[in-house]
Design a protein around this motif. Structure first.
Motif, short mmCIF file in Angstrom:
data_model
loop_
_atom_site.label_atom_id
_atom_site.label_comp_id
_atom_site.label_asym_id
_atom_site.label_seq_id
_atom_site.Cartn_x
_atom_site.Cartn_y
_atom_site.Cartn_z
N VAL A 1 0.86 -1.19 0.00
CA VAL A 1 0.00 0.00 0.00
C VAL A 1 0.89 1.24 0.00
N GLY A 2 0.55 2.20 -0.84
CA GLY A 2 1.28 3.46 -0.81
C GLY A 2 1.95 3.84 -2.10
N ALA B 1 -5.39 -7.96 -1.35
CA ALA B 1 -6.64 -7.19 -1.24
C ALA B 1 -6.35 -5.71 -1.00
N ASN B 2 -5.42 -5.43 -0.10
CA ASN B 2 -5.08 -4.04 0.18
C ASN B 2 -4.41 -3.37 -1.01
N HIS B 3 -3.62 -4.13 -1.74
CA HIS B 3 -2.98 -3.59 -2.96
C HIS B 3 -4.03 -3.19 -3.98
N GLY C 1 -8.04 3.40 -5.35
CA GLY C 1 -8.28 4.64 -4.61
C GLY C 1 -9.19 4.47 -3.41
N MET C 2 -9.29 3.26 -2.87
CA MET C 2 -10.13 3.01 -1.71
C MET C 2 -9.27 2.74 -0.48
N LYS C 3 -9.89 2.86 0.70
CA LYS C 3 -9.18 2.64 1.95
C LYS C 3 -8.83 1.16 2.11
N VAL D 1 -25.62 -4.28 0.76
CA VAL D 1 -25.83 -2.98 0.14
C VAL D 1 -24.58 -2.15 0.43
N LEU D 2 -23.92 -1.68 -0.64
CA LEU D 2 -22.66 -0.97 -0.52
C LEU D 2 -22.84 0.47 -0.97
N ASP D 3 -22.23 1.40 -0.23
CA ASP D 3 -22.27 2.78 -0.69
C ASP D 3 -21.27 2.97 -1.83
N LYS D 4 -21.40 4.07 -2.53
CA LYS D 4 -20.63 4.27 -3.76
C LYS D 4 -19.12 4.33 -3.51
N ALA D 5 -18.72 4.74 -2.31
CA ALA D 5 -17.29 4.82 -2.00
C ALA D 5 -16.63 3.45 -1.96
#
Length: 236
Positions: A51-52, A87-89, A95-97, A183-187
């Motif tokens: 990540v990064g 998964a984190n990669h 562009g997600m957390k 149900v997932l929000d758009k982010a």
């Protein structure tokens, strides 16, 4: 090999040797989740190694990060470290957390497809995925799902999937059927770009398994050489 990578390999090798003696590998082989061991890996920062951007949080690039996963495989680390790193990669590229806690990826079989439908304020995810590595222990899941004909990357918390059937790989690690309804929000949903093809989960997962096999074979070679050098027979 960079000095940074060599230092990290030396440190992680000692870490893996300390954390995963045969007794703990035996516990994991019988279905126990090694929570304290996972916490130690998180405190060292290993799940965030890719990540990064060009260099991850440990200051190494992608190829060097994979070398750490190869080292983990040589110690038969019985935790979803490779899956969480991957998964984190993917989340980072989209562009997600990053995920909080152990994560995994789905679907891993070509015949499985997850579906996204528009819902108020976001999307509804549905479908089933088979042979998901470490599914029963994952706190979240990174999935490729289709909205119409277009593939998207989505991040689903554990409340959005259930274990339909538990299974195991040939080496004894969990591989479960998961049923998704969330149900997932758009982010938490992003369309896949050119740098993330629809097959990224399967191809990336296959690459991780290949790296793991290489790490395991290297360990077998080291053990064999050591045994041949120490074995005594016919007085020699």
């Amino acid at each position: 090999m960079s000095d940074t990578l060599q230092m990290l390999l030396d440190t992680t090798t000692r870490l893996f040797a300390e954390l995963f003696p045969p007794a703990d590998l035996h516990r994991a082989a019988h279905g126990e989740w090694l929570a304290d061991k996972w916490q130690a890996l998180e405190e060292f920062g290993l799940p965030m190694v890719l990540v990064g951007g060009a260099e991850g949080e440990l200051g190494i690039d992608t190829a060097e990060g994979l070398a750490l996963l190869r080292a983990a495989a040589s110690f038969a680390v019985p935790l979803p470290l490779a899956e969480t790193v991957f998964a984190n990669h993917l989340l980072d590229l989209a562009g997600m957390k990053p995920a909080a806690g152990p994560a995994s990826i789905a679907p891993v079989l070509a015949q499985d497809k997850l579906i996204l439908d528009p819902a108020e304020g976001g999307y509804r995810l549905s479908g089933a995925a088979h042979a998901v590595p470490w599914g029963r222990f994952a706190k979240s899941m990174v999935v490729v799902a289709h909205l119409g004909a277009r593939p998207h990357l989505a991040h689903v918390d554990a409340g959005g999937f259930t274990v339909g059937e538990q299974g195991r790989t040939l080496c004894g690690f969990p591989a479960d059927r998961l049923d998704f309804s969330a149900v997932l929000d758009k982010a938490r949903v992003q369309p896949l770009g050119d740098e993330l093809p629809e097959t990224i989960i399967r191809s990336g997962g296959a690459a991780l398994r290949t790296i793991a096999i290489a790490g395991a074979l290297q360990k077998v070679l080291e053990i064999t050489i050591s045994y041949v050098g120490e074995r005594s027979q016919f007085g020699r």
